[in-house]
Design an enzyme around this catalytic site. Structure first.
Site: not given
Lengths: 439, 161, 257
Positions: B125-126
């Site tokens: 995701c990040h």
């Protein structure tokens, strides 16, 4: 309430009823001829507005409950079904959703009025305390209501808030498990929150009844803070204040309707339109706006408090935050004894007025900080020292408590009040010449 | 006096069921612990099991992975924990597979998954990177992957919870 | 009273710029969203029906390959300006699993207006697996569930570009200037000319994005037009009622002034 002497009614049906249960006599006494200070300003509308909002919330809530399913698998869908398929369902839900915000707007204004004009002072302490109890019940009800749509913010809000209880040593975890009925927020939690969300408003109604009863024992305070002395100082409640309250309610409802019809989601959070997912935490968990100042106080405590020079921690940062947050509301209960200045109204207490307006600003700052992430840089003091949202929250939290614990007791002793009017009657007459249309 | 005591006992025994009903019910309790048989997990392999609604990563670490985890200078870490703090038995690392940033489930459990520079887990995701001890090394996550409570009932049987 | 309100208002006004600037500081990653002029903006805004129909086309031909639209039923499409027969025709283009029948078996049949748009995947796990670990979100509420609403959807659809050299993009990831963190799992979905418009509108990525954002806003807030219309009636009524009440109140109070 009293079974005192009764004046008979002309209408035979009313008289038959009233001679058996004197409800009409009571209404006549408490809302007809009830002597009310003649100098109320529009701040005094907000009690009636709050009652109007309570009724609105109960009616819209009961109708929503006819379509809502309190089950983790069904809750979000049932709310969306209300929004899309139930006749006028979207209207009921937006009324209820924004109603919570406007109920709090009304009550916060009502509380501010009580603070500004010293309505909590002797002999109205109990009246004030009932008010604090209503406020607490409202917060509990609003929190549980926010969980019901079972969106992301519902779920994670419930997770964060019920986690507060784990801060208490020894019994904390058991309390949390007892509250949520499992190891994480889940179906048992949603189910019981719905049951309590349906129950608590009626408890609020009961306490409001006590609040109003206590009000009618002492009579209302008024902007001058001087008790009515003669008949010239008061007016019968009806028609003077029934009409004024009706007007005030209508204006308030107009603003409320602007939100319901034109920006129904402006006060909410987009994440609550994502179904709850225990596997994905939202980027930034925030409570509803009306809780933000208290949320900021909760997060303002960042250090453990222990015995100096030892490793022993007495109060962890988490527990400290929780205690301060509950304390920020609990302190309102003892307010009548913290501020013992004989003069009620801030009109005649310029120093108190200044500190009170600072306090209002302080709560707004806390609200703003509660909505932001902690440790976000606001500005640089020097090259290396950064002033963050957490620092600002800490300063604001300090003033919040200092206002009650330090400022008010000191002002009670040292502040010299401006000369008070001899009577309400005189204050109104004086006002006519000097402050135009002010009622 | 005796009557008062009776009343107290009576009230207490009536109130308790009304309070205790709020505690976790039998079906909830049944899921509070889970036992995992690890005998089929070869060195270098990982398994994911569900526990209390969350994924738990169990990795059978290689000698190199254990050594890498131990050699790290703890002071340089964001969330300072030694490998011994995190793995009761060095061969088995057991962590909750939820990224401490925003709760995504990191990659690295399956063969061929991106594992990040430290050969642990990588959150798609990040971009948080965890090492072979589940500690945060790069990216936005604030803390190491959480460790569930667990006990080894035998060499290859572990009870989580 | 007046003074109190004035003081409060001025305190708020003075602090507004401070608060305003701080609010922006808290937003992380991603360029500011484009500010598109939408037909449904503002208190008088309504949906552009032609745009809704084009948007439906884009959804059906592009987005629906990965994204579900679970809360929208075919019967709702009458709001886009389709007749009951047209809706029936659209629904029948889909096959729906129904059952069990008398023999206990599930069977397939043509869709009916009361059916809902079909998900492209059997469940979230299948959708996540098929999309390399990222779940394509359901689109029924997407404009309500993202800050920026339609502007967000439009921004994401038009925000793809080649990444700046300092950003590391893995296989199966794409650079998008409006995404938080600038990295997205969705491949650029819209290509100029990919969907054929019969009403002569430009077949560009911008136009597709605009139409599908309009369609998705309708999907999230189908009640919007009715809500605004009712709002005007209610406010008009309350305005008259309040003025009347004010007159009554003044008349009554004139006796004591």
């Amino acid at each position: 309430m009293s079974a005192g002497p009764r004046t008979p009614f002309d209408n035979k049906v009313v008289e038959w009823f009233d001679s058996r249960l004197p409800i009409f006599s009571m209404m006549q006494k408490e809302y007809g001829v009830f002597p009310t200070p003649r100098n109320f300003n529009y701040f005094w509308n907000f009690g009636a507005i709050a009652i109007f909002m309570l009724v609105t919330m109960i009616l819209s809530g009961i109708t929503l409950a006819m379509h809502y399913a309190a089950n983790t698998g069904l809750a979000f869908n049932s709310v969306e079904r209300i929004m899309r398929d139930v006749n006028y369902g979207w209207l009921l839900r937006y009324i209820h959703m924004n109603g919570a915000s406007f109920f709090f707007i009304a009550v916060y204004t009502h509380i501010f009025r009580g603070l500004y004009y010293g309505s909590y002072k002797q002999p109205r302490e109990l009246l004030w305390i009932f008010g604090v109890v209503i406020f607490l019940l409202m917060m509990a009800t609003a929190f549980m209501g926010y969980v019901l749509p079972w969106g992301q913010m519902s779920y994670w809000g419930a997770t964060v808030i019920t986690n507060f209880f784990t801060a208490f040593p020894v019994v904390g975890e058991s309390i949390q498990t007892l509250l949520i009925g499992g190891f994480s927020v889940d179906n048992p939690t949603l189910n019981r929150f719905f049951a309590l969300h349906y129950l608590l408003p009626f408890v609020i109604v009961a306490v409001v009844f006590l609040h109003v009863w206590a009000l009618h024992m002492t009579g209302s305070n008024n902007p001058s803070g001087v008790e009515p002395k003669t008949k010239d100082d008061t007016l019968p409640f009806h028609p003077y204040y029934t009409m004024k309250d009706s007007f005030g309610i209508l204006v308030f409802v107009m603003v409320y309707c602007v939100f319901v019809f034109f920006m129904p989601n402006a006060l909410g959070h987009p994440d609550n339109y994502i179904p709850a997912n225990p596997m994905v935490t939202p980027a930034h968990i925030v409570p509803e706006w009306y809780f933000l100042p208290f949320y900021a106080i909760l997060r303002a405590v960042t250090v453990d408090i222990g015995i100096p020079f030892t490793d022993i921690t007495l109060i962890t940062a988490k527990l400290g935050g929780v205690l301060l947050m509950f304390g920020s509301i609990a302190i309102l209960v003892v307010l009548p004894w913290l501020d013992s200045h004989p003069v009620r109204s801030a009109r005649y207490r310029p120093k108190f007025k200044l500190f009170l307006l600072l306090f209002v600003l302080d709560v707004l700052v806390l609200g703003k900080m509660g909505g932001m992430k902690p440790d976000v840089s606001l500005f640089h003091i020097t090259e290396n020292i950064v002033f963050t949202t957490t620092h600002l929250s800490q300063i604001a939290t300090f003033y919040y408590f200092a206002f009650f614990i330090v400022v008010l007791p000191i002002l009670s002793r040292v502040e010299k009040a401006l000369p008070l009017p001899a009577s309400i009657h005189e204050s109104v007459l004086k006002c006519k010449t000097s402050c135009e249309g002010n009622v | 006096m005796a009557a008062g005591a009776m009343a107290a006992v009576g009230t207490g025994s009536v109130v308790w069921p009304f309070v205790h009903q709020m505690n976790p019910a039998a079906d909830t309790l049944a899921l509070s612990t889970t036992e995992v048989d690890l005998s089929a997990v070869e060195v270098g392999q990982s398994v994911t099991v569900m526990w209390r609604g969350k994924p738990v990563f169990i990795r059978h670490r290689t000698e190199k992975e254990i050594q890498d985890s131990k050699d790290v200078d703890v002071a340089s870490l964001r969330d300072k924990q030694t490998d011994a703090d995190r793995a009761k038995i060095p061969e088995w690392l057991i962590v909750i597979g939820v990224c401490t940033h925003l709760g995504c489930v990191p990659l690295g459990q399956k063969q061929g998954d991106e594992r990040g520079e430290y050969d642990g887990w990588f959150c798609p995701c990040h971009g948080s990177v965890y090492d072979t001890s589940g500690r945060i090394r790069k990216g936005p996550a604030p803390t190491n992957l959480e460790i569930p409570t667990y006990t080894f009932l035998s060499d290859t049987l572990v009870r989580i919870g | 009273m007046k003074k109190v309100v004035l003081t409060a208002v001025s305190v708020l006004a003075l602090s507004a710029p401070v608060f305003g600037s701080m609010a922006h500081a808290s937003e992380g990653g991603g360029e500011p969203l484009p500010n598109v002029q939408w037909s449904f903006e503002g208190p008088f805004g309504t949906y552009d029906k032609a745009s809704l129909q084009r948007g439906l086309l884009v959804y059906r031909q592009v987005c629906s390959a990965c994204h579900s639209l679970n809360r929208v039923a075919f019967r709702n499409l009458t709001a886009l300006g389709y007749s009951a027969d047209q809706v029936k025709a659209i629904a029948s283009e889909y096959t729906v699993v129904d059952g069990p029948n008398d023999e206990g078996d599930m069977f397939e049949r043509a869709g009916r207006p009361s059916d809902y748009f079909k998900s492209p995947f059997a469940n979230d796990q299948a959708a996540t697996f098929a999309n390399g670990g990222a779940l394509p979100p359901d689109l029924s509420l997407i404009t309500k569930a993202r800050t920026g609403g339609a502007d967000y959807v439009f921004g994401i659809l038009t925000g793809f570009s080649t990444p700046p050299s300092d950003i590391r993009i893995l296989d199966g990831q794409y650079y998008n200037k409006h995404m938080t963190g600038n990295v997205i799992k969705m491949a650029p979905p819209l290509m100029a000319g990919a969907v054929t418009y019969e009403d002569g509108y430009p077949q560009t990525v911008e136009q597709y994005a605009k139409d599908v954002s309009t369609f998705l806003t309708w999907a999230a807030e189908p009640e919007m037009e009715q809500r605004k219309q009712m709002g005007f009636k209610v406010l008009l009524f309350l305005g008259v009622f309040a003025s009347l009440m004010y007159a009554v109140k003044r008349k009554i109070w004139s006796k004591v002034h």
